[in-house]
Scaffold this motif. Structure first.
Motif, PDB file in Angstrom:
ATOM      1  N   SER A 181       0.843  -1.203   0.000  1.00 24.61           N
ATOM      2  CA  SER A 181       0.000   0.000   0.000  1.00 24.61           C
ATOM      3  C   SER A 181       0.878   1.253   0.000  1.00 24.61           C
ATOM      4  O   SER A 181       0.597   2.217  -0.723  1.00 24.61           O
ATOM      5  CB  SER A 181      -0.920   0.018   1.222  1.00 24.61           C
ATOM      6  N   LEU A 224       2.444   1.570  -3.415  1.00 24.28           N
ATOM      7  CA  LEU A 224       1.435   2.022  -4.373  1.00 24.28           C
ATOM      8  C   LEU A 224       1.194   3.520  -4.232  1.00 24.28           C
ATOM      9  O   LEU A 224       1.124   4.243  -5.231  1.00 24.28           O
ATOM     10  CB  LEU A 224       0.123   1.254  -4.170  1.00 24.28           C
ATOM     11  N   ALA A 225       1.088   3.988  -3.002  1.00 24.54           N
ATOM     12  CA  ALA A 225       0.890   5.424  -2.767  1.00 24.54           C
ATOM     13  C   ALA A 225       2.074   6.214  -3.327  1.00 24.54           C
ATOM     14  O   ALA A 225       1.890   7.254  -3.968  1.00 24.54           O
ATOM     15  CB  ALA A 225       0.707   5.694  -1.274  1.00 24.54           C
ATOM     16  N   LEU A 253       4.116   5.276  -5.777  1.00 25.94           N
ATOM     17  CA  LEU A 253       4.049   5.206  -7.242  1.00 25.94           C
ATOM     18  C   LEU A 253       2.982   6.151  -7.788  1.00 25.94           C
ATOM     19  O   LEU A 253       3.189   6.805  -8.812  1.00 25.94           O
ATOM     20  CB  LEU A 253       3.775   3.767  -7.701  1.00 25.94           C
ATOM     21  N   GLN A 254       1.844   6.248  -7.097  1.00 30.40           N
ATOM     22  CA  GLN A 254       0.794   7.163  -7.532  1.00 30.40           C
ATOM     23  C   GLN A 254       1.276   8.610  -7.448  1.00 30.40           C
ATOM     24  O   GLN A 254       1.008   9.417  -8.332  1.00 30.40           O
ATOM     25  CB  GLN A 254      -0.477   6.967  -6.694  1.00 30.40           C
ATOM     26  N   ARG A 255       2.001   8.918  -6.377  1.00 29.69           N
ATOM     27  CA  ARG A 255       2.552  10.268  -6.220  1.00 29.69           C
ATOM     28  C   ARG A 255       3.528  10.557  -7.355  1.00 29.69           C
ATOM     29  O   ARG A 255       3.500  11.629  -7.967  1.00 29.69           O
ATOM     30  CB  ARG A 255       3.245  10.399  -4.858  1.00 29.69           C
ATOM     31  N   LEU A 269       3.604   9.121 -10.324  1.00 32.45           N
ATOM     32  CA  LEU A 269       2.845   9.232 -11.573  1.00 32.45           C
ATOM     33  C   LEU A 269       2.143  10.577 -11.686  1.00 32.45           C
ATOM     34  O   LEU A 269       2.107  11.178 -12.770  1.00 32.45           O
ATOM     35  CB  LEU A 269       1.821   8.098 -11.687  1.00 32.45           C
ATOM     36  N   GLU A 270       1.591  11.064 -10.584  1.00 33.02           N
ATOM     37  CA  GLU A 270       0.952  12.380 -10.602  1.00 33.02           C
ATOM     38  C   GLU A 270       1.970  13.456 -10.956  1.00 33.02           C
ATOM     39  O   GLU A 270       1.688  14.356 -11.748  1.00 33.02           O
ATOM     40  CB  GLU A 270       0.287  12.680  -9.257  1.00 33.02           C
ATOM     41  N   ASP A 276       2.679  13.147 -14.593  1.00 40.15           N
ATOM     42  CA  ASP A 276       1.552  13.679 -15.371  1.00 40.15           C
ATOM     43  C   ASP A 276       1.633  15.197 -15.439  1.00 40.15           C
ATOM     44  O   ASP A 276       1.441  15.794 -16.506  1.00 40.15           O
ATOM     45  CB  ASP A 276       0.207  13.247 -14.757  1.00 40.15           C
TER      46      ASP A 276
END
Length: 151
Positions: A89, A92-93, A95-97, A99-100, A103
């Motif tokens: 978890s 994942l958090a 990786l999301q950060r 990716l954001e 982006d």
């Protein structure tokens, strides 16, 4: 004669009683033997039952040990899975950060690229206009030179 008849009768009764006593004694012996056989069978059955009960107790204890081991392993596995889930978890958090952030960077680059293309198109248009001007001037100069040469 009556005494003799009574004596025979008594003798026959005694013999009848003796035969009945012998018959009863045989029955008693048979009953004792059956009782002893039943007692032996009961004792043997009791011993078999005791052995079976002991075997069942041993099986129950083994099963309890196996169940306890399996339960401990399952609890340990559950704890490990919870820890793995927590780590995943967090990853994942992260990786999301990331990716954001990418982006946002991509959007900025796309915006910059669009601006650069507009500037480039404008520069190309200016360069073409300057080239056209230079060509026109060169043509005019050639015509002047040609006119001067004719004169």
């Amino acid at each position: 004669a009556e005494l003799r008849t009574a004596s025979y009768s008594y003798q026959e009764n005694v013999e009848g009683y003796e035969e009945e006593i012998k018959s009863l004694e045989k029955e008693l012996i048979d009953v004792r033997e059956k009782h002893e056989a039943n007692e032996a069978a009961r004792n043997e059955g009791s011993m078999d039952l005791q052995a079976e009960v002991q075997e069942l107790h041993a099986t129950i204890e083994r099963e309890r040990g196996t169940y306890s081991s399996l339960l401990e392993a399952a609890e340990s596995r559950a704890i490990g899975l919870e820890e793995t889930n927590t780590v995943l978890s967090k990853e994942l958090a992260e990786l999301q950060r990331i990716l954001e952030g990418r982006d946002d960077k991509i959007m900025r680059l796309e915006s910059q690229t669009s601006s650069d293309k507009l500037v480039e198109n404008d520069s190309v248009a200016q360069a073409r206009a300057a080239q056209k001007d230079a060509e026109n001037k060169a043509t005019l100069e050639r015509e002047k030179v040609a006119t001067l040469e004719q004169e």
